[in-house]
Design an enzyme around this catalytic site. Sequence first.
Site, PDB file in Angstrom:
ATOM      1  N   GLU A  42      67.438  21.870  43.161  1.00  0.00           N
ATOM      2  CA  GLU A  42      66.311  22.578  43.763  1.00  0.00           C
ATOM      3  C   GLU A  42      66.662  24.030  44.102  1.00  0.00           C
ATOM      4  O   GLU A  42      65.830  24.918  43.979  1.00  0.00           O
ATOM      5  CB  GLU A  42      65.800  21.840  45.007  1.00  0.00           C
ATOM      6  N   CYS A 197      48.988  22.201  34.140  1.00  0.00           N
ATOM      7  CA  CYS A 197      48.270  23.202  34.943  1.00  0.00           C
ATOM      8  C   CYS A 197      49.073  24.504  34.955  1.00  0.00           C
ATOM      9  O   CYS A 197      49.492  25.006  35.985  1.00  0.00           O
ATOM     10  CB  CYS A 197      48.063  22.651  36.361  1.00  0.00           C
ATOM     11  N   CYS A 204      43.583  22.039  30.321  1.00  0.00           N
ATOM     12  CA  CYS A 204      42.584  21.201  31.007  1.00  0.00           C
ATOM     13  C   CYS A 204      42.080  20.022  30.168  1.00  0.00           C
ATOM     14  O   CYS A 204      41.923  18.919  30.700  1.00  0.00           O
ATOM     15  CB  CYS A 204      41.428  22.048  31.498  1.00  0.00           C
ATOM     16  N   CYS A 207      44.260  17.131  30.728  1.00  0.00           N
ATOM     17  CA  CYS A 207      44.694  16.894  32.112  1.00  0.00           C
ATOM     18  C   CYS A 207      44.159  15.546  32.623  1.00  0.00           C
ATOM     19  O   CYS A 207      42.963  15.267  32.519  1.00  0.00           O
ATOM     20  CB  CYS A 207      44.203  18.010  33.018  1.00  0.00           C
ATOM     21  N   CYS A 213      39.132  17.993  39.605  1.00  0.00           N
ATOM     22  CA  CYS A 213      39.539  19.387  39.820  1.00  0.00           C
ATOM     23  C   CYS A 213      38.307  20.284  39.991  1.00  0.00           C
ATOM     24  O   CYS A 213      37.487  20.418  39.079  1.00  0.00           O
ATOM     25  CB  CYS A 213      40.372  19.860  38.629  1.00  0.00           C
TER      26      CYS A 213
END
Length: 362
Positions: A42, A197, A204, A207, A213
């Site tokens: 991370e 995204c 889209c 998705c 959304c």
Amino acid sequence: MNAINRAWLQQFRRRLIAWYQRSARPLPWRETRDPYRIWVSEIMLQQTTVVAVAPYFSRFLGRFPTLADLAGGSEEEVLRLWEGLGYYSRARNLHKAAQVVMTQHGGQFPNTAAALESLPGIGRYTAGAIASFAFDRPAPIVEANTLRLYCRLLAFDGDPRSAAGQKLLWEFAARVLPRKSPGRFNQALIELGATICKPESPACPTCPVKTACAAFTQGIQHLVPRPAVRPEMTDVTETAVVVMRGQQRLLIRRAPGERWGGLWDLPRFSINSHGNPAADTRAIAEIVFDRLGVQIGTGKLLAVLRHTVTRYRITLRCYVANQVGGELADSLGVARWVTPAELDDLPLSTTGRKIARLLSAR
Ligand code: ADE
């Protein structure tokens, strides 16, 4: 806008997880629950792409397989393994935090977001990521991928980096998180943000949550989130010199508070020569003698390198010159002569490494 109610949450969670099980990329830090490995990944992934991080991650863990190994290593070696990844305060804080966990937490990684956030270099996002990925705690996350995803799900067209925008997004992140397997759920949110995204051309049509959304429903996915205000780029010219004494070169260790703190670099100057090599080399010889006591012969232009650091577009004019007299007298204790073998082991600035490679290829 779609109401975020129980039905919305249920459907969103179910579709996201089903998609993630089918489509997740097999990334090395997803194959472990070891908080140490997750933490290293991370920190590396902050402002850095998955593709750039992958080879650094495996090399770093090859050398420092455990927290104790990292805490026992030298900062110089940690920086050498980080060389080229940028934002070096991340590496210095990682090393410091490893020592804090060893000395103040008995070598056990803290397992709550609140305790994690007290460690050097761990902010709200990283604390939530480690707490959820490693310990399956229901800690929310907002980072670049999820920020974009949440803004679109909510059709939020305000400033997501403002205090009000951050409050809204963190609240949404907490609300959307299920009690069951929150770690996997957070990974799925990041994955959807990173692979579907996307910033420029969100996919889209493929998705899994497009009907949930608000931006897609309104056809405004290209307008959300509002773009960050980018600082204006500034052009800077710098001059550097490789001073040779036989096979040895003169290097300077950058101070902790400076750009590239803890890394080694060539002597580097801002000289107003308007790109005139004769003026450059005269000025370099004067400064090297004044500051370091080393007299050098006339320099030869070796290379002109262009690179970008944060908001600076740097043109670096790099010269080579031999020591012809004087003795290294460095009152600050930051300069030293370095052999080619030592050069391999020291952490260098990216341009320093490029120039070292150019010279050894000659
Ligand atoms: N970006 C930040 N954290 C990530 C993770 N765990 N996987 C992929 N991309 C990330």
